[in-house]
Enzyme design. Structure first.
Site, short mmCIF file in Angstrom:
data_model
loop_
_atom_site.label_atom_id
_atom_site.label_comp_id
_atom_site.label_asym_id
_atom_site.label_seq_id
_atom_site.Cartn_x
_atom_site.Cartn_y
_atom_site.Cartn_z
N ASP A 232 0.84 -1.20 0.00
CA ASP A 232 0.00 0.00 0.00
C ASP A 232 0.88 1.25 0.00
O ASP A 232 1.39 1.65 1.04
CB ASP A 232 -0.91 -0.03 1.24
CG ASP A 232 -1.89 1.15 1.27
OD1 ASP A 232 -1.98 1.87 0.26
OD2 ASP A 232 -2.56 1.33 2.31
N LYS A 239 1.53 7.86 0.76
CA LYS A 239 1.97 7.86 2.15
C LYS A 239 3.36 8.46 2.25
O LYS A 239 4.12 8.45 1.27
CB LYS A 239 2.05 6.40 2.66
CG LYS A 239 0.71 5.73 2.89
CD LYS A 239 0.94 4.33 3.46
CE LYS A 239 -0.36 3.57 3.61
NZ LYS A 239 -1.25 4.11 4.65
N ARG A 313 -11.06 -0.67 2.35
CA ARG A 313 -12.52 -0.75 2.48
C ARG A 313 -13.19 -0.91 1.12
O ARG A 313 -14.27 -1.48 1.03
CB ARG A 313 -13.03 0.48 3.25
CG ARG A 313 -12.84 1.78 2.54
CD ARG A 313 -13.00 2.97 3.47
NE ARG A 313 -11.86 3.14 4.37
CZ ARG A 313 -11.79 4.07 5.31
NH1 ARG A 313 -12.79 4.92 5.49
NH2 ARG A 313 -10.73 4.15 6.08
N1 BES Z 1 -3.26 0.04 5.16
C1 BES Z 1 -3.66 1.30 5.68
C2 BES Z 1 -3.95 1.28 7.16
C3 BES Z 1 -2.83 1.05 8.09
C4 BES Z 1 -1.90 2.04 8.34
C5 BES Z 1 -2.76 -0.11 8.79
C6 BES Z 1 -0.90 1.83 9.25
C7 BES Z 1 -1.77 -0.34 9.68
C8 BES Z 1 -0.84 0.65 9.90
C9 BES Z 1 -4.94 1.78 5.00
O1 BES Z 1 -5.10 1.42 3.69
C10 BES Z 1 -4.91 3.27 5.10
O2 BES Z 1 -4.00 3.84 4.59
N2 BES Z 1 -5.89 3.86 5.76
C11 BES Z 1 -5.95 5.26 5.92
C12 BES Z 1 -7.40 5.68 5.87
C13 BES Z 1 -7.59 7.16 5.76
C14 BES Z 1 -7.06 7.68 4.46
C15 BES Z 1 -9.07 7.45 5.88
C16 BES Z 1 -5.33 5.65 7.26
O3 BES Z 1 -5.52 4.94 8.24
O4 BES Z 1 -4.64 6.65 7.31
ZN ZN Z 2 -4.12 -0.36 3.09
ZN ZN Z 3 -4.18 2.74 2.33
#
Ligand code: BES
Ligand code: ZN
Ligand code: ZN
Length: 459
Positions: A232, A239, A313
């Site tokens: 990801d 990120k 999601r």
């Molecule tokens: N895979 C990530 C979530 C994640 C981040 C899990 C760090 C474990 C450790 C997910 O796809 C994500 O990036 N979620 C975002 C959602 C936001 C953009 C609403 C997040 O948590 O920042």
């Molecule tokens: Zn993710």
């Molecule tokens: Zn993500």
């Protein structure tokens, strides 16, 4: 790597785990030589101490290990695993008088202690093995430990190895080993069956896909969904380097489902299951989903993409729609969906969401009993407003930074009609710092609790 117990008919060394007061008692009953050996070695039954007591002929008569605090709330989970890691190779039999639950935990700890990441496995053979304590279900615990090792191996593998194609191979291997049926959907068919997985995954040179594993001919139907994002980057909402560093583990949901499936099949539980694994890489390319795009989900719901990093999601939503095409008795999803889950509960406690109080109660109870900690979180409907979109039916991420794990769960619930049988787990899939039986790195979460709850909820 196969976890194992010491053979029952081989010689073994007696192992006693002692608290400080139990040590005093031990000394009271010991021989003069034994007492002096304990004193000479300064053994004080500290949790990190182990002491081999010699016999008269240069061998080990028995082993003493420091106990752990009995304070309520003190985490003694799997303490025996770290004891065994400190002991020389051999077979050990636990001499403590324990409840059945503690015996099971000790037995599982002894198996968990045998894990080494594949990169550090070379030439290592199992060192200290425990004779399975009386009354433990060895077959079940061995299957669970093998499942746990599978999750760890899958999550620890770098994304350059654990590609969507490799994830498919892992499921194929599991299917073949158990004569289960694996269906793989790619390309144009994927765009129809799981349009949002297709949309996220088209950004990568590694083709996205849906894996469907079916098993069993009778009994209640359990549907399982696991987020399989092999890496990801965040997509165009990229990120930071720090946040991206661990994102090879973004397929931990898929890994937990793989292990749960293999345990159910090995134990031949009297259920049927249908596992649905959406697999994709969330990459940056000219084919990436853009912020502001509107995706039409499998169910026809129009989703405004407000953040391309909220991809998990999207994958799970279509999968849940697909799962609901068959009436299942239990529907469970696992995914590393939000960083907010960690802000709320830290890396070790898994937040879960379920509207069914009986199901939630069983899960919490099972999680506590088998030391797979879970915490129920509210599906707080007033927060649903945070996902209202001006241009579509729903948006994929909230405009506020609040309640991120809850809003992700509310998003998923928008795609589920039979909510009474649905539970969702926002897992981390990673042991942030080493703990007994759990080295730093990939780890299974929520799967062991769900395994127990399946039996209790459905059978
Ligand atoms: N895979 C990530 C979530 C994640 C981040 C899990 C760090 C474990 C450790 C997910 O796809 C994500 O990036 N979620 C975002 C959602 C936001 C953009 C609403 C997040 O948590 O920042
Ligand atoms: Zn993710
Ligand atoms: Zn993500």
């Amino acid at each position: 790597m196969q976890p194992e117990f010491a053979p029952r008919d081989a010689p073994f060394v007696k192992l006693t785990v002692l608290s400080k007061s139990e040590l005093a008692e031990w000394c009271g009953n010991a021989t003069e030589t034994g007492r002096r050996w304990v004193e000479a070695n300064g053994f004080g039954a500290e949790p990190t101490e182990v002491l081999s007591v010699p016999d008269g002929s240069g061998g080990i008569a028995e082993v003493l290990a420091g106990g752990v605090s009995q304070d309520p709330g003190h985490d003694t989970r799997f303490h025996l695993a770290s004891v065994l890691r400190r002991l020389p190779a051999g077979n050990y039999r636990l001499a403590n008088k324990l409840s059945q639950q503690d015996r099971d935990e000790a037995a599982l700890a002894s198996l968990f202690a045998q894990y080494w990441p594949s990169t550090r496995r070379n030439g290592r053979s199992h060192s200290a093995l425990l004779v399975a304590p009386e009354g433990t279900d060895c077959e079940k615990l061995l299957a669970i430990a093998e499942g746990e090792f599978l999750v760890r191996d899958m999550v620890n593998a770098p994304a350059s190895e654990m590609t969507p194609g490799c994830l498919e191979k892992v499921f194929r291997r599991i299917a073949e080993a158990n004569s289960a049926d694996l269906r793989v959907v790619k390309g144009k068919e994927l765009a129809v069956e799981c349009p949002m997985t297709h949309a996220v995954g088209r950004s990568s040179e590694h083709e996205p896909r849906l894996l469907e594993l079916n098993w069993g001919t009778s009994g209640p139907l359990v549907s399982l969904a696991g987020k399989g994002v092999c890496f990801d980057t965040g997509g165009l909402n990229m990120k930071s380097g720090r946040a991206m560093a661990l994102m090879k583990k973004d397929m931990a949901g898929a890994a937990v489902v793989a292990s749960l499936c293999s345990v159910i099949m090995k134990l031949k539980l009297p259920v049927r299951f249908r596992a649905l694994i959406p697999v994709a890489e969330n990459s940056v390319s000219e084919r990436s989903v853009r912020p502001g795009d509107v995706l039409v989900s499998k169910s026809g719901v129009r989703v405004e993409i407000t953040n391309t990093d909220a991809e998990g999601r999207l994958l799970l939503a279509d999968t849940l729609t697909l799962a609901e095409e068959r009436e299942s008795d239990l529907l469970v999803s696992f995914g590393t969906l939000t960083g907010a889950a960690r802000t709320a509960l830290g890396p070790e406690i898994v937040p879960f969401y379920a509207v069914n109080n009986r199901l939630a109660g069983l899960l919490e109870e099972a999680g506590g009993r088998v030391r797979d900690p879970l915490w129920r979180m509210p599906l707080w409907q007033p927060y649903r407003g945070m996902l209202e979109s001006d241009v579509a039916d729903i948006k994929n991420s909230s405009s506020t930074a609040f309640a991120g794990s809850i809003t992700a769960a509310l998003f998923l619930n928008h795609f589920v009609r039979r909510r009474e049988s649905f539970a969702h787990f926002d897992i981390y899939g990673w042991q942030a710092s080493a703990a007994p039986g759990r080295p730093k790195g990939g780890c299974g979460q929520a799967g062991r609790a769900v395994l127990e709850a399946i039996t209790e909820f459905l059978l």
